[in-house]
Design a protein around this motif. Structure first.
Motif, PDB file in Angstrom:
ATOM      1  N   THR A   8      36.074   0.009   6.991  1.00 16.91           N
ATOM      2  CA  THR A   8      34.835  -0.713   6.696  1.00 16.91           C
ATOM      3  C   THR A   8      34.048  -0.866   7.993  1.00 16.91           C
ATOM      4  OG1 THR A   8      33.858  -2.737   5.797  1.00 16.91           O
ATOM      5  CG2 THR A   8      35.960  -2.983   6.939  1.00 16.91           C
ATOM      6  N   ARG A   9      32.738  -0.889   7.875  1.00 17.51           N
ATOM      7  CA  ARG A   9      31.896  -1.089   9.051  1.00 17.51           C
ATOM      8  C   ARG A   9      31.646  -2.571   9.327  1.00 17.51           C
ATOM      9  NH1 ARG A   9      30.153   3.634  10.947  1.00 17.51           N
ATOM     10  NH2 ARG A   9      30.097   5.418   9.546  1.00 17.51           N
ATOM     11  N   SER A  10      31.970  -3.420   8.355  1.00 22.80           N
ATOM     12  CA  SER A  10      31.795  -4.859   8.525  1.00 22.80           C
ATOM     13  C   SER A  10      32.887  -5.574   7.733  1.00 22.80           C
ATOM     14  CB  SER A  10      30.405  -5.286   8.046  1.00 22.80           C
ATOM     15  OG  SER A  10      30.210  -6.661   8.287  1.00 22.80           O
ATOM     16  N   GLY A  11      33.938  -5.975   8.443  1.00 25.16           N
ATOM     17  CA  GLY A  11      35.102  -6.576   7.800  1.00 25.16           C
ATOM     18  C   GLY A  11      34.794  -7.880   7.079  1.00 25.16           C
ATOM     19  N   VAL A  12      35.447  -8.044   5.927  1.00 29.52           N
ATOM     20  CA  VAL A  12      35.336  -9.274   5.148  1.00 29.52           C
ATOM     21  C   VAL A  12      36.744  -9.846   5.008  1.00 29.52           C
ATOM     22  CG1 VAL A  12      34.727 -10.263   2.906  1.00 29.52           C
ATOM     23  CG2 VAL A  12      33.340  -8.401   3.872  1.00 29.52           C
ATOM     24  N   PRO A  13      36.998 -11.030   5.568  1.00 28.85           N
ATOM     25  CA  PRO A  13      38.330 -11.625   5.442  1.00 28.85           C
ATOM     26  C   PRO A  13      38.740 -11.703   3.966  1.00 28.85           C
ATOM     27  CG  PRO A  13      37.014 -12.875   6.985  1.00 28.85           C
ATOM     28  CD  PRO A  13      36.092 -11.889   6.334  1.00 28.85           C
ATOM     29  N   GLY A  14      39.991 -11.327   3.714  1.00 23.52           N
ATOM     30  CA  GLY A  14      40.497 -11.342   2.349  1.00 23.52           C
ATOM     31  C   GLY A  14      40.440  -9.983   1.666  1.00 23.52           C
ATOM     32  N   ASP A  15      39.626  -9.037   2.187  1.00 23.13           N
ATOM     33  CA  ASP A  15      39.604  -7.693   1.599  1.00 23.13           C
ATOM     34  C   ASP A  15      40.976  -7.064   1.764  1.00 23.13           C
ATOM     35  OD1 ASP A  15      37.016  -7.831   0.756  1.00 23.13           O
ATOM     36  OD2 ASP A  15      36.221  -6.354   2.175  1.00 23.13           O
ATOM     37  N   ARG A  16      41.452  -6.423   0.722  1.00 23.52           N
ATOM     38  CA  ARG A  16      42.784  -5.815   0.723  1.00 23.52           C
ATOM     39  C   ARG A  16      42.648  -4.298   0.736  1.00 23.52           C
ATOM     40  NH1 ARG A  16      47.986  -6.763   0.332  1.00 23.52           N
ATOM     41  NH2 ARG A  16      49.320  -5.469  -0.965  1.00 23.52           N
ATOM     42  N   PHE A  17      43.502  -3.666   1.528  1.00 17.36           N
ATOM     43  CA  PHE A  17      43.516  -2.211   1.635  1.00 17.36           C
ATOM     44  C   PHE A  17      44.920  -1.702   1.334  1.00 17.36           C
ATOM     45  CE2 PHE A  17      40.063  -3.648   4.297  1.00 17.36           C
ATOM     46  CZ  PHE A  17      39.041  -2.775   3.957  1.00 17.36           C
TER      47      PHE A  17
ATOM     48  N   PHE B 213      47.593  -4.154   3.374  1.00 17.44           N
ATOM     49  CA  PHE B 213      47.301  -5.316   4.206  1.00 17.44           C
ATOM     50  C   PHE B 213      46.002  -5.960   3.753  1.00 17.44           C
ATOM     51  CE2 PHE B 213      45.500  -1.619   6.129  1.00 17.44           C
ATOM     52  CZ  PHE B 213      44.251  -2.011   6.553  1.00 17.44           C
ATOM     53  N   THR B 214      45.832  -7.216   4.142  1.00 18.58           N
ATOM     54  CA  THR B 214      44.636  -7.999   3.843  1.00 18.58           C
ATOM     55  C   THR B 214      43.985  -8.364   5.174  1.00 18.58           C
ATOM     56  OG1 THR B 214      45.706  -8.867   1.870  1.00 18.58           O
ATOM     57  CG2 THR B 214      43.802 -10.085   2.704  1.00 18.58           C
ATOM     58  N   LEU B 215      42.661  -8.232   5.243  1.00 18.42           N
ATOM     59  CA  LEU B 215      41.966  -8.531   6.497  1.00 18.42           C
ATOM     60  C   LEU B 215      41.987 -10.030   6.790  1.00 18.42           C
ATOM     61  CD1 LEU B 215      38.800  -6.239   6.425  1.00 18.42           C
ATOM     62  CD2 LEU B 215      40.963  -5.886   7.630  1.00 18.42           C
ATOM     63  N   PRO B 216      42.316 -10.381   8.033  1.00 19.23           N
ATOM     64  CA  PRO B 216      42.316 -11.790   8.440  1.00 19.23           C
ATOM     65  C   PRO B 216      40.904 -12.235   8.859  1.00 19.23           C
ATOM     66  CG  PRO B 216      43.086 -10.433  10.242  1.00 19.23           C
ATOM     67  CD  PRO B 216      42.841  -9.511   9.078  1.00 19.23           C
ATOM     68  N   GLU B 217      40.755 -13.497   9.153  1.00 18.41           N
ATOM     69  CA  GLU B 217      39.459 -14.060   9.554  1.00 18.41           C
ATOM     70  C   GLU B 217      38.879 -13.358  10.783  1.00 18.41           C
ATOM     71  OE1 GLU B 217      36.034 -15.956   9.553  1.00 18.41           O
ATOM     72  OE2 GLU B 217      37.505 -16.237   7.959  1.00 18.41           O
ATOM     73  N   GLU B 218      39.725 -12.990  11.747  1.00 18.48           N
ATOM     74  CA  GLU B 218      39.196 -12.364  12.978  1.00 18.48           C
ATOM     75  C   GLU B 218      38.590 -10.980  12.749  1.00 18.48           C
ATOM     76  OE1 GLU B 218      43.774 -12.141  13.544  1.00 18.48           O
ATOM     77  OE2 GLU B 218      42.356 -13.551  12.702  1.00 18.48           O
ATOM     78  N   ALA B 219      38.699 -10.446  11.529  1.00 17.56           N
ATOM     79  CA  ALA B 219      38.087  -9.158  11.197  1.00 17.56           C
ATOM     80  C   ALA B 219      36.637  -9.311  10.740  1.00 17.56           C
ATOM     81  CB  ALA B 219      38.894  -8.469  10.094  1.00 17.56           C
ATOM     82  N   ARG B 220      36.184 -10.539  10.537  1.00 21.17           N
ATOM     83  CA  ARG B 220      34.840 -10.785   9.990  1.00 21.17           C
ATOM     84  C   ARG B 220      33.760 -10.049  10.798  1.00 21.17           C
ATOM     85  NH1 ARG B 220      32.968 -14.174   6.457  1.00 21.17           N
ATOM     86  NH2 ARG B 220      34.776 -15.563   6.515  1.00 21.17           N
ATOM     87  N   GLY B 221      32.988  -9.226  10.088  1.00 21.87           N
ATOM     88  CA  GLY B 221      31.851  -8.537  10.691  1.00 21.87           C
ATOM     89  C   GLY B 221      32.194  -7.385  11.611  1.00 21.87           C
ATOM     90  N   LYS B 222      33.456  -7.119  11.816  1.00 20.29           N
ATOM     91  CA  LYS B 222      33.859  -6.058  12.758  1.00 20.29           C
ATOM     92  C   LYS B 222      34.124  -4.745  12.025  1.00 20.29           C
ATOM     93  CE  LYS B 222      35.640  -8.799  16.492  1.00 20.29           C
ATOM     94  NZ  LYS B 222      35.349 -10.127  16.115  1.00 20.29           N
ATOM     95  N   ARG B 223      33.906  -3.661  12.734  1.00 21.87           N
ATOM     96  CA  ARG B 223      34.275  -2.344  12.215  1.00 21.87           C
ATOM     97  C   ARG B 223      35.799  -2.257  12.241  1.00 21.87           C
ATOM     98  NH1 ARG B 223      31.600   3.270  13.354  1.00 21.87           N
ATOM     99  NH2 ARG B 223      33.176   4.654  12.490  1.00 21.87           N
ATOM    100  N   ILE B 224      36.396  -1.880  11.125  1.00 16.36           N
ATOM    101  CA  ILE B 224      37.851  -1.800  11.017  1.00 16.36           C
ATOM    102  C   ILE B 224      38.238  -0.336  10.831  1.00 16.36           C
ATOM    103  CG2 ILE B 224      39.894  -2.570   9.760  1.00 16.36           C
ATOM    104  CD1 ILE B 224      38.298  -4.847  11.159  1.00 16.36           C
ATOM    105  N   GLU B 225      39.061   0.141  11.741  1.00 14.24           N
ATOM    106  CA  GLU B 225      39.537   1.521  11.673  1.00 14.24           C
ATOM    107  C   GLU B 225      41.052   1.529  11.617  1.00 14.24           C
ATOM    108  OE1 GLU B 225      37.855   3.818  14.852  1.00 14.24           O
ATOM    109  OE2 GLU B 225      35.967   3.999  13.769  1.00 14.24           O
ATOM    110  N   LEU B 226      41.569   2.475  10.879  1.00 14.89           N
ATOM    111  CA  LEU B 226      43.005   2.658  10.751  1.00 14.89           C
ATOM    112  C   LEU B 226      43.420   3.807  11.665  1.00 14.89           C
ATOM    113  CD1 LEU B 226      45.613   1.968   9.137  1.00 14.89           C
ATOM    114  CD2 LEU B 226      44.933   3.793   7.561  1.00 14.89           C
ATOM    115  N   CYS B 227      44.355   3.531  12.537  1.00 15.86           N
ATOM    116  CA  CYS B 227      44.873   4.546  13.458  1.00 15.86           C
ATOM    117  C   CYS B 227      46.319   4.827  13.063  1.00 15.86           C
ATOM    118  CB  CYS B 227      44.790   4.042  14.894  1.00 15.86           C
ATOM    119  SG  CYS B 227      45.457   5.198  16.097  1.00 15.86           S
ATOM    120  N   LEU B 228      46.566   6.029  12.583  1.00 14.60           N
ATOM    121  CA  LEU B 228      47.918   6.433  12.201  1.00 14.60           C
ATOM    122  C   LEU B 228      48.384   7.543  13.130  1.00 14.60           C
ATOM    123  CD1 LEU B 228      47.592   6.581   8.317  1.00 14.60           C
ATOM    124  CD2 LEU B 228      48.744   4.839   9.676  1.00 14.60           C
ATOM    125  N   GLU B 229      49.485   7.322  13.792  1.00 18.17           N
ATOM    126  CA  GLU B 229      50.052   8.320  14.690  1.00 18.17           C
ATOM    127  C   GLU B 229      51.366   8.795  14.085  1.00 18.17           C
ATOM    128  OE1 GLU B 229      50.200   6.354  18.455  1.00 18.17           O
ATOM    129  OE2 GLU B 229      48.023   6.323  18.653  1.00 18.17           O
TER     130      GLU B 229
END
Length: 161
Positions: free
Chosen positions: A124-133, A72-88
């Protein structure tokens, strides 16, 4: 200290409420996966054929490993936010992000030497829109029920079924 059922339920309710106040889903990810009885290194697992696995797809025979992937690629609303992946996906898992080990997930009972559970991996501790994971995760299904005690196993009883 043992908690009564009432207090255990209250604490669990508080934990769920706090989670909803601090974490908001950014997206729900579609997964592909496969299962195997073989222990595979991540590089070899990544080259195996994967198939789409919708939410609720059953997997997990005793001694089985499930490998899952998504990107996935981070959208604009991820800017500056801590992004965590939750897998259940199971009780124990190892998560690789962009071909590097990123963390482990353990949602089941832990050993006496460990406390708590880990259900998220920080991307990431600070999301950058467009970063791909690109995410690859291995989960172990387990090997069936184990005896309730940690003491000796009675004669004729398999310690691991």
């Amino acid at each position: 200290m043992a908690l009564s059922v009432e207090w255990r339920d209250r604490v669990e309710s508080w934990k769920q409420t706090l989670r909803s106040l601090f974490y908001r889903p950014l997206a729900f990810l579609e997964l592909e996966g496969f299962t195997t009885l073989d222990q595979l290194p991540a590089e070899k697992a990544a080259r195996q054929p994967f198939r789409r696995m919708s939410e609720g797809t059953p997997w997990g025979e005793p001694w089985e490993y499930g490998w899952f992937r998504t990107a996935f690629t981070l959208p604009e609303e991820a800017r500056g936010k801590r992004i965590e992946l939750c897998l259940e996906l199971g009780r124990e898992g190892l998560v690789f992000v962009n071909a590097s080990a990123a963390g482990s997930i353990n949602t089941g009972p832990m050993s006496r030497t460990m406390t708590g559970t880990r259900s998220r991996v920080t991307l990431t501790r600070s999301g950058v829109p467009g970063d791909r994971f690109e995410v690859l995760a291995e989960f172990y299904a387990g090997h069936g029920p184990t005896p309730d005690s940690t003491g000796p196993v009675p004669h004729g009883t398999a310690p691991i079924p």
